[in-house]
Design a protein around this motif. Structure first.
Motif, PDB file in Angstrom:
ATOM      1  N   GLY A 107       0.803  -1.190  -0.161  1.00 37.77           N
ATOM      2  CA  GLY A 107      -0.005   0.177   0.050  1.00 37.77           C
ATOM      3  C   GLY A 107       0.880   1.243   0.086  1.00 37.77           C
ATOM      4  N   VAL A 108       2.064   1.387  -0.760  1.00 36.92           N
ATOM      5  CA  VAL A 108       2.722   2.498  -0.637  1.00 36.92           C
ATOM      6  C   VAL A 108       2.967   2.845  -2.290  1.00 36.92           C
ATOM      7  N   LYS A 109       2.567   4.119  -2.374  1.00 35.28           N
ATOM      8  CA  LYS A 109       2.572   4.534  -3.823  1.00 35.28           C
ATOM      9  C   LYS A 109       3.346   5.875  -3.705  1.00 35.28           C
ATOM     10  N   ALA A 110       4.664   6.365  -4.048  1.00 30.62           N
ATOM     11  CA  ALA A 110       5.150   7.668  -4.131  1.00 30.62           C
ATOM     12  C   ALA A 110       5.870   8.090  -5.179  1.00 30.62           C
ATOM     13  N   ASP A 111       5.550   9.202  -5.829  1.00 33.27           N
ATOM     14  CA  ASP A 111       6.299   9.623  -6.755  1.00 33.27           C
ATOM     15  C   ASP A 111       7.948   9.745  -6.544  1.00 33.27           C
ATOM     16  N   ALA A 112       8.683   9.346  -7.809  1.00 38.36           N
ATOM     17  CA  ALA A 112      10.130   9.779  -7.548  1.00 38.36           C
ATOM     18  C   ALA A 112      10.422  10.807  -8.720  1.00 38.36           C
ATOM     19  N   ASN A 113      10.730  11.933  -7.781  1.00 38.96           N
ATOM     20  CA  ASN A 113      10.844  13.067  -8.492  1.00 38.96           C
ATOM     21  C   ASN A 113      12.345  13.209  -8.354  1.00 38.96           C
ATOM     22  N   PRO A 114      13.242  13.889  -9.541  1.00 38.79           N
ATOM     23  CA  PRO A 114      14.326  14.165  -9.439  1.00 38.79           C
ATOM     24  C   PRO A 114      14.812  15.273  -8.479  1.00 38.79           C
ATOM     25  N   SER A 115      15.659  15.416  -7.791  1.00 39.54           N
ATOM     26  CA  SER A 115      16.060  16.409  -6.696  1.00 39.54           C
ATOM     27  C   SER A 115      14.866  16.666  -5.722  1.00 39.54           C
ATOM     28  N   GLU A 116      14.137  15.542  -5.422  1.00 43.80           N
ATOM     29  CA  GLU A 116      13.070  15.752  -4.227  1.00 43.80           C
ATOM     30  C   GLU A 116      13.222  14.609  -3.248  1.00 43.80           C
ATOM     31  N   ASP A 117      13.229  14.457  -2.191  1.00 46.42           N
ATOM     32  CA  ASP A 117      13.213  13.352  -1.237  1.00 46.42           C
ATOM     33  C   ASP A 117      11.772  13.215  -0.728  1.00 46.42           C
ATOM     34  N   ASN A 118      11.059  12.269  -1.584  1.00 46.50           N
ATOM     35  CA  ASN A 118       9.708  12.043  -1.195  1.00 46.50           C
ATOM     36  C   ASN A 118       9.480  10.885  -0.109  1.00 46.50           C
ATOM     37  N   VAL A 119       8.909  11.306   1.145  1.00 48.49           N
ATOM     38  CA  VAL A 119       8.813  10.403   2.163  1.00 48.49           C
ATOM     39  C   VAL A 119       7.555   9.536   2.198  1.00 48.49           C
TER      40      VAL A 119
END
Ligand SMILES: [Cu+2]
Length: 294
Positions: free
Chosen positions: A187-199
């Protein structure tokens, strides 16, 4: 109609809650998966009586108003069918309560632990109370995910291995375009953006394997960007992590130091990347590691 509708609604809601509900995806492998299952079930339990109201009314109309029914009369239309205050007020109140209730429920779920698996950006709204949190960095790039374990010397691997009964802090980032880290059964879905730490946070609750897919169209081989993760016992995990740390030590030396975001190597398409405090256009490798190609 009303007793039939109430009876069917209660019976089928109970059957759903106790028979089907526990099997609804994404399952209960982690806290956030279980929370999503709960949310889906709440929505379905509300939707079922609404669907049944339509079906029961349709069945009533088919039986009572069919033209071949002996002594059938045309249903009354026109003026007589309009202006029923009770039905109008009831309809508006019921639909308003459902919509606003779901708005409040959805908002509460989103900013609580249930929403933490959705990726909360670099500054999470909800943070776990547990002090025992394992950070795992997820790095997306065309077209694979790799994982770094900062508490084990920052080694990088293509295997996503997690200990059970542990709160995980996924730090999701990218080296190129936007990807999305989707660990389906967690149940984890998180965008992977360059220069961004998405927790994103979740707590693992069951042993087993789960699928990881990229959920953001990211180029030619987007569809092939998937792998499988594993949840092991804490002891098995420690053995795996310490063994991998030891075996990968030679490679880890050549990686940039662990950082929450990186910038890709602009000096050549050699797959290198830097911590984000380093000028990618500099010819001086200021971060102190020596690239394997050099
Ligand atoms: Cu991707």
């Amino acid at each position: 109609m009303i007793p039939v509708w109430v009876g069917l609604s209660v019976a089928l809601d109970l059957v759903y809650a106790y028979v089907l509900g526990p099997h609804v995806p994404p399952g209960a492998m982690s806290s956030t998966a279980g929370d999503q299952q709960f949310d889906f079930n709440v929505l379905f339990l509300i939707a079922l009586p609404v669907i049944l109201a339509i079906w029961v009314y349709m069945a009533y109309a088919l039986v009572m108003w069919r033209s071949t029914r002996p002594g059938a009369t045309e249903p009354e239309g026109g003026v007589q069918a309009r202006g029923h205050l009770g039905i109008q007020v009831g309809w508006i109140v019921t639909t308003t309560v459902i919509v606003l209730g779901l708005f409040a429920f959805g908002t509460a779920e989103l900013i609580g632990p249930a929403g933490a698996g959705g990726g909360e950006g670099p500054d999470p709204v909800w943070t776990p109370t547990s002090h025992d949190v394992l950070p795992v960095q997820v790095i997306g790039q065309q077209w694979a995910f790799t994982y770094r374990y900062p508490t084990f010397g920052g080694f990088e691997t293509r295997d996503l291995v997690l200990p059970v009964d542990t709160t995980i802090a996924f730090h999701v980032t990218s080296l190129d375009v936007i990807h999305s880290f989707w660990a389906y059964q967690l149940g984890v879905k998180a965008d992977a953006n360059p220069s961004e730490d998405n927790v994103a946070y979740t707590t693992t609750e069951q042993l087993g394997s789960f699928t990881v897919r990229c959920a953001e169209l990211c180029g030619l081989w987007h569809g092939a960007m998937y792998d499988f993760g594993k949840i092991l016992t804490k002891d098995q995990f420690m053995v795996w992590a310490q063994t991998t740390e030891r075996q990968n030590a030679g490679n880890t030396k050549n990686l940039p130091p662990f950082s929450y975001t990186y910038v890709p190597d602009a000096n050549g398409a050699d797959g290198g990347y830097y911590p984000d405090n380093v000028d990618p256009y500099s010819n001086v490798e200021t971060y102190g590691a020596t690239h394997p190609a050099s």
